[in-house]
Design a protein around this motif. Structure first.
Motif, mmCIF file in Angstrom:
data_model
loop_
_atom_site.group_PDB
_atom_site.id
_atom_site.type_symbol
_atom_site.label_atom_id
_atom_site.label_comp_id
_atom_site.label_asym_id
_atom_site.label_seq_id
_atom_site.Cartn_x
_atom_site.Cartn_y
_atom_site.Cartn_z
ATOM 1 N N THR A 117 -78.437 -68.444 -30.132
ATOM 2 C CA THR A 117 -77.806 -68.305 -31.866
ATOM 3 C C THR A 117 -77.654 -69.580 -32.688
ATOM 4 O O THR A 117 -76.082 -69.619 -32.071
ATOM 5 C CB THR A 117 -78.061 -66.119 -32.579
ATOM 6 O OG1 THR A 117 -76.331 -66.829 -31.493
ATOM 7 C CG2 THR A 117 -78.512 -65.807 -30.980
ATOM 8 N N LYS A 118 -77.833 -68.996 -34.054
ATOM 9 C CA LYS A 118 -76.804 -70.080 -34.282
ATOM 10 C C LYS A 118 -75.133 -69.526 -34.698
ATOM 11 O O LYS A 118 -74.174 -70.441 -34.843
ATOM 12 C CB LYS A 118 -77.167 -69.634 -36.570
ATOM 13 C CG LYS A 118 -78.882 -70.657 -37.135
ATOM 14 C CD LYS A 118 -78.409 -70.516 -37.828
ATOM 15 C CE LYS A 118 -79.684 -71.393 -38.706
ATOM 16 N NZ LYS A 118 -80.452 -70.579 -38.758
ATOM 17 N N GLU A 119 -75.177 -68.032 -34.704
ATOM 18 C CA GLU A 119 -73.415 -67.523 -34.499
ATOM 19 C C GLU A 119 -73.053 -68.352 -33.302
ATOM 20 O O GLU A 119 -72.029 -68.191 -33.579
ATOM 21 C CB GLU A 119 -73.612 -65.894 -34.613
ATOM 22 C CG GLU A 119 -74.280 -65.493 -35.888
ATOM 23 C CD GLU A 119 -75.361 -65.349 -36.023
ATOM 24 O OE1 GLU A 119 -76.212 -65.516 -36.896
ATOM 25 O OE2 GLU A 119 -76.798 -65.770 -34.956
ATOM 26 N N LEU A 120 -73.329 -68.039 -32.327
ATOM 27 C CA LEU A 120 -73.333 -68.376 -30.715
ATOM 28 C C LEU A 120 -72.653 -69.951 -30.731
ATOM 29 O O LEU A 120 -71.375 -70.314 -30.387
ATOM 30 C CB LEU A 120 -73.292 -68.293 -29.289
ATOM 31 C CG LEU A 120 -73.408 -66.515 -29.307
ATOM 32 C CD1 LEU A 120 -74.694 -66.586 -28.262
ATOM 33 C CD2 LEU A 120 -73.056 -66.577 -28.275
ATOM 34 N N LEU A 121 -73.760 -70.601 -31.566
ATOM 35 C CA LEU A 121 -73.555 -71.813 -31.289
ATOM 36 C C LEU A 121 -72.528 -72.427 -32.845
ATOM 37 O O LEU A 121 -71.519 -73.674 -31.733
ATOM 38 C CB LEU A 121 -74.802 -72.998 -32.249
ATOM 39 C CG LEU A 121 -75.776 -73.254 -31.125
ATOM 40 C CD1 LEU A 121 -77.205 -73.899 -31.781
ATOM 41 C CD2 LEU A 121 -75.241 -74.307 -29.991
ATOM 42 N N ALA A 122 -72.132 -72.179 -33.746
ATOM 43 C CA ALA A 122 -71.264 -72.647 -34.805
ATOM 44 C C ALA A 122 -69.772 -71.814 -34.068
ATOM 45 O O ALA A 122 -68.835 -72.754 -34.456
ATOM 46 C CB ALA A 122 -71.439 -71.489 -35.875
ATOM 47 N N ALA A 123 -69.836 -70.957 -33.236
ATOM 48 C CA ALA A 123 -68.530 -70.412 -32.699
ATOM 49 C C ALA A 123 -67.931 -71.550 -31.323
ATOM 50 O O ALA A 123 -66.796 -71.652 -31.150
ATOM 51 C CB ALA A 123 -68.289 -68.625 -32.462
ATOM 52 N N LYS A 124 -68.744 -72.216 -31.179
ATOM 53 C CA LYS A 124 -69.023 -73.024 -29.366
ATOM 54 C C LYS A 124 -68.937 -71.925 -28.356
ATOM 55 O O LYS A 124 -67.555 -72.366 -27.505
ATOM 56 C CB LYS A 124 -68.491 -74.126 -29.233
ATOM 57 C CG LYS A 124 -68.405 -75.074 -30.665
ATOM 58 C CD LYS A 124 -67.836 -76.389 -30.555
ATOM 59 C CE LYS A 124 -68.217 -77.479 -31.433
ATOM 60 N NZ LYS A 124 -67.664 -78.714 -31.567
ATOM 61 N N ASP A 125 -69.345 -70.796 -29.069
ATOM 62 C CA ASP A 125 -69.199 -69.640 -27.907
ATOM 63 C C ASP A 125 -69.758 -70.100 -26.471
ATOM 64 O O ASP A 125 -70.909 -69.452 -26.105
ATOM 65 C CB ASP A 125 -69.713 -68.411 -28.608
ATOM 66 C CG ASP A 125 -69.054 -67.235 -27.595
ATOM 67 O OD1 ASP A 125 -68.459 -67.868 -25.930
ATOM 68 O OD2 ASP A 125 -68.940 -65.680 -28.322
#
Length: 223
Positions: free
Chosen positions: A194-202
């Protein structure tokens, strides 16, 4: 040669979920792909989307050849034979496209590389199989009829192996419908990474999400 055609096809079907991913940053790609591999998804479809995508792919494929040779790098969004040849030379072990191109099938067959072309009708699937395609991509999955299309197709053609991309979500409800209809694997992109996981580099979060999704498929299949 590592990861021959038979091995790759078996791995794709065994895995059930093929993460679909592209990013212009080589380091981010390395981290995301390693997270997917650690989560149990060794086959990754890297999409040929951005400028110089083939260079990014080469750097990433070279990295995994040393760092984790169990990773099977495939390429997606391939619409013509020269581009397929370029990515195969850069280390692609399978080729996926949004459409069916007989010239791509020829290049892939010549090099014993699995080719999964995008098909949206019974006739296209039939043509793909005549060209030697083992796993046919149904694209866009939800737009051409979803699980109902798969079920209807497998009635007269039970030998057909279908991998939908587009409209497959990493939820029990979605996966039950698709695998219940008879697919062998599914490509999942931004619903999984997801965009969220990518943005957080999680990356740990990506690994967990991949592991949970593969476990879900295994339980649905009764393995």
């Amino acid at each position: 040669m590592k990861h021959d055609r038979m091995e790759v096809l078996t791995a794709m079907m065994d895995q059930g979920i093929i993460p679909v991913f592209y990013h212009p940053d080589v380091e981010i790609c390395k981290n995301v792909i390693q997270a997917c591999a650690d989560g149990g998804a060794k086959c990754i479809e890297f999409t040929n989307r951005g400028d110089f995508a083939s260079h990014v792919f080469l750097d990433v494929a070279r990295h995994f050849a040393k760092a984790d040779p169990s990773v099977i790098m495939g390429v997606g969004s391939i619409v013509d034979a020269p581009t397929a040849g370029l990515f195969i030379a850069n280390g692609a072990k399978f080729v996926v496209g949004p459409l069916l191109n007989p010239d791509v099938a020829k290049v892939c067959n010549r090099r014993k590389i699995p080719y999964s072309p995008g098909c949206g009708s019974a006739s296209e699937i039939g043509q793909a199989e005549e060209l030697g395609c083992e796993i046919v991509k149904v694209f866009p999955g939800s737009s051409v009829g979803g699980p109902e299309f798969v079920k209807a197709m497998l009635g007269p053609c039970p030998w057909t192996k279908i991998m939908p991309t587009g409209g497959v979500e990493p939820t029990e409800e979605s996966l039950k419908k698709w695998f219940g209809a008879g697919i062998v694997c599914a490509g999942v992109g931004s619903n999984l990474i997801t965009k969220e996981l990518l943005a957080a580099k999680d990356y740990k979060g990506i690994e967990t999400k991949v592991r949970e999704t593969i476990a879900l498929v295994r339980s649905i299949r009764g393995k």
